[in-house]
Design a protein around this motif. Structure first.
Motif, PDB file in Angstrom:
ATOM      1  N   GLU A   6       0.848  -1.193   0.000  1.00 29.61           N
ATOM      2  CA  GLU A   6       0.000   0.000   0.000  1.00 29.61           C
ATOM      3  C   GLU A   6       0.882   1.241   0.000  1.00 29.61           C
ATOM      4  O   GLU A   6       2.081   1.152   0.196  1.00 29.61           O
ATOM      5  CB  GLU A   6      -0.870  -0.010   1.263  1.00 29.61           C
ATOM      6  CG  GLU A   6      -1.769  -1.210   1.360  1.00 29.61           C
ATOM      7  CD  GLU A   6      -2.423  -1.321   2.732  1.00 29.61           C
ATOM      8  OE1 GLU A   6      -2.478  -0.317   3.457  1.00 29.61           O
ATOM      9  OE2 GLU A   6      -2.858  -2.416   3.073  1.00 29.61           O
ATOM     10  N   PRO A   7       0.275   2.427  -0.188  1.00 29.66           N
ATOM     11  CA  PRO A   7       1.068   3.664  -0.122  1.00 29.66           C
ATOM     12  C   PRO A   7       1.692   3.842   1.274  1.00 29.66           C
ATOM     13  O   PRO A   7       1.214   3.252   2.226  1.00 29.66           O
ATOM     14  CB  PRO A   7       0.043   4.773  -0.393  1.00 29.66           C
ATOM     15  CG  PRO A   7      -1.202   4.109  -0.799  1.00 29.66           C
ATOM     16  CD  PRO A   7      -1.118   2.665  -0.477  1.00 29.66           C
ATOM     17  N   PRO A   8       2.736   4.643   1.390  1.00 26.93           N
ATOM     18  CA  PRO A   8       3.400   4.836   2.677  1.00 26.93           C
ATOM     19  C   PRO A   8       2.457   5.343   3.760  1.00 26.93           C
ATOM     20  O   PRO A   8       1.503   6.057   3.491  1.00 26.93           O
ATOM     21  CB  PRO A   8       4.472   5.876   2.380  1.00 26.93           C
ATOM     22  CG  PRO A   8       4.647   5.862   0.920  1.00 26.93           C
ATOM     23  CD  PRO A   8       3.350   5.403   0.329  1.00 26.93           C
ATOM     24  N   ALA A   9       2.762   4.986   4.981  1.00 31.61           N
ATOM     25  CA  ALA A   9       1.984   5.400   6.144  1.00 31.61           C
ATOM     26  C   ALA A   9       2.513   6.724   6.680  1.00 31.61           C
ATOM     27  O   ALA A   9       3.187   7.459   5.970  1.00 31.61           O
ATOM     28  CB  ALA A   9       2.048   4.298   7.198  1.00 31.61           C
ATOM     29  N   GLN A  10       2.245   6.994   7.952  1.00 26.42           N
ATOM     30  CA  GLN A  10       2.641   8.250   8.579  1.00 26.42           C
ATOM     31  C   GLN A  10       4.140   8.511   8.541  1.00 26.42           C
ATOM     32  O   GLN A  10       4.574   9.649   8.480  1.00 26.42           O
ATOM     33  CB  GLN A  10       2.232   8.238  10.056  1.00 26.42           C
ATOM     34  CG  GLN A  10       0.775   8.344  10.314  1.00 26.42           C
ATOM     35  CD  GLN A  10       0.500   8.070  11.780  1.00 26.42           C
ATOM     36  OE1 GLN A  10       0.802   6.989  12.265  1.00 26.42           O
ATOM     37  NE2 GLN A  10      -0.061   9.023  12.459  1.00 26.42           N
ATOM     38  N   PHE A  11       4.923   7.462   8.645  1.00 27.51           N
ATOM     39  CA  PHE A  11       6.365   7.616   8.776  1.00 27.51           C
ATOM     40  C   PHE A  11       7.029   6.442   8.066  1.00 27.51           C
ATOM     41  O   PHE A  11       6.496   5.331   8.080  1.00 27.51           O
ATOM     42  CB  PHE A  11       6.739   7.596  10.266  1.00 27.51           C
ATOM     43  CG  PHE A  11       8.214   7.732  10.508  1.00 27.51           C
ATOM     44  CD1 PHE A  11       8.814   8.979  10.533  1.00 27.51           C
ATOM     45  CD2 PHE A  11       9.006   6.611  10.712  1.00 27.51           C
ATOM     46  CE1 PHE A  11      10.184   9.104  10.752  1.00 27.51           C
ATOM     47  CE2 PHE A  11      10.368   6.727  10.932  1.00 27.51           C
ATOM     48  CZ  PHE A  11      10.948   7.977  10.951  1.00 27.51           C
ATOM     49  N   GLN A  12       8.186   6.669   7.449  1.00 26.66           N
ATOM     50  CA  GLN A  12       8.923   5.557   6.849  1.00 26.66           C
ATOM     51  C   GLN A  12      10.411   5.858   6.837  1.00 26.66           C
ATOM     52  O   GLN A  12      10.821   7.014   6.871  1.00 26.66           O
ATOM     53  CB  GLN A  12       8.427   5.218   5.457  1.00 26.66           C
ATOM     54  CG  GLN A  12       8.801   6.168   4.363  1.00 26.66           C
ATOM     55  CD  GLN A  12       8.323   5.667   3.010  1.00 26.66           C
ATOM     56  OE1 GLN A  12       7.204   5.226   2.872  1.00 26.66           O
ATOM     57  NE2 GLN A  12       9.183   5.749   2.023  1.00 26.66           N
ATOM     58  N   LEU A  13      11.197   4.786   6.812  1.00 24.50           N
ATOM     59  CA  LEU A  13      12.646   4.912   6.700  1.00 24.50           C
ATOM     60  C   LEU A  13      13.163   3.794   5.810  1.00 24.50           C
ATOM     61  O   LEU A  13      12.471   2.812   5.558  1.00 24.50           O
ATOM     62  CB  LEU A  13      13.326   4.900   8.069  1.00 24.50           C
ATOM     63  CG  LEU A  13      13.115   3.700   8.970  1.00 24.50           C
ATOM     64  CD1 LEU A  13      14.172   2.652   8.721  1.00 24.50           C
ATOM     65  CD2 LEU A  13      13.206   4.156  10.413  1.00 24.50           C
ATOM     66  N   THR A  14      14.378   3.981   5.317  1.00 24.20           N
ATOM     67  CA  THR A  14      15.012   3.027   4.416  1.00 24.20           C
ATOM     68  C   THR A  14      16.103   2.271   5.166  1.00 24.20           C
ATOM     69  O   THR A  14      16.856   2.867   5.932  1.00 24.20           O
ATOM     70  CB  THR A  14      15.619   3.770   3.209  1.00 24.20           C
ATOM     71  OG1 THR A  14      14.576   4.480   2.533  1.00 24.20           O
ATOM     72  CG2 THR A  14      16.288   2.814   2.249  1.00 24.20           C
ATOM     73  N   ILE A  15      16.164   0.963   4.912  1.00 24.29           N
ATOM     74  CA  ILE A  15      17.167   0.108   5.544  1.00 24.29           C
ATOM     75  C   ILE A  15      17.780  -0.787   4.476  1.00 24.29           C
ATOM     76  O   ILE A  15      17.073  -1.320   3.620  1.00 24.29           O
ATOM     77  CB  ILE A  15      16.522  -0.779   6.645  1.00 24.29           C
ATOM     78  CG1 ILE A  15      15.953   0.086   7.771  1.00 24.29           C
ATOM     79  CG2 ILE A  15      17.526  -1.802   7.180  1.00 24.29           C
ATOM     80  CD1 ILE A  15      15.191  -0.696   8.821  1.00 24.29           C
ATOM     81  N   ASP A  16      19.099  -0.981   4.539  1.00 24.12           N
ATOM     82  CA  ASP A  16      19.784  -1.951   3.691  1.00 24.12           C
ATOM     83  C   ASP A  16      19.905  -3.251   4.469  1.00 24.12           C
ATOM     84  O   ASP A  16      20.307  -3.245   5.634  1.00 24.12           O
ATOM     85  CB  ASP A  16      21.189  -1.465   3.315  1.00 24.12           C
ATOM     86  CG  ASP A  16      21.149  -0.244   2.414  1.00 24.12           C
ATOM     87  OD1 ASP A  16      20.245  -0.159   1.556  1.00 24.12           O
ATOM     88  OD2 ASP A  16      22.021   0.631   2.565  1.00 24.12           O
TER      89      ASP A  16
END
Length: 153
Positions: free
Chosen positions: A4-14
């Motif tokens: 689904e589309p992003p929520a309130q907050f998101q971050l990227t992780i490798d």
């Protein structure tokens, strides 16, 4: 399966090589760590550092967590972890995380494949009495510097 589309907050992780188990994919416990990292970063972005919460006589505690695994993750892939808060009546509230593969091991876009959902039940605990406090949303809002990150879209 597309996310689904992003929520309130998101971050990227490798995905790092040491997070992979003998089956060649990310160990099940690491999914919980990804969710924990997103949860703490979400609260930090809202201005709710541990020091700030302690100054308000409170801390956030994890009461329960459940992970539903949808698609494996491999070392070298990139993912986003998002979070969405929900408050109701009483002392507990929830935070849902979606772990989504965005880049494959070759660095190509992965089509945003949902890898897992992690659902958490949390509470706000008084640091002196060690008891859960009623109205967690109001308690957090009183300490937050960015209250918008506490409210559902």
């Amino acid at each position: 399966m597309s996310a689904e589309p992003p929520a309130q907050f998101q971050l990227t992780i490798d995905v790092r090589s040491y997070e992979v188990d003998v089956n060649g994919h990310v160990n099940h416990a690491v999914y919980h760590q990804y969710a924990e990292h997103a949860r703490m970063e979400h609260f930090r972005a809202a201005g709710l550092s541990q020091a700030r919460l302690s100054g308000h006589g409170a801390t956030i505690v994890l009461l329960a967590t459940t992970a539903n695994f949808r698609s494996e993750l491999l070392a070298g892939e990139q993912l986003t972890v998002d979070s969405e808060l929900a408050f109701g009546e009483g002392r507990a509230f929830t935070m849902r995380h979606r772990i989504v593969r965005t880049v494959d091991v070759d660095g190509n876009p992965a089509g945003d494949v949902l890898a897992a959902d992690v659902d958490c039940t949390l509470g706000v605990m008084d640091v002196v009495t060690r008891k859960l406090l009623h109205g967690p949303r109001d308690r957090l809002a009183a300490a937050a510097t960015d209250v918008a990150l506490l409210d559902p879209r």
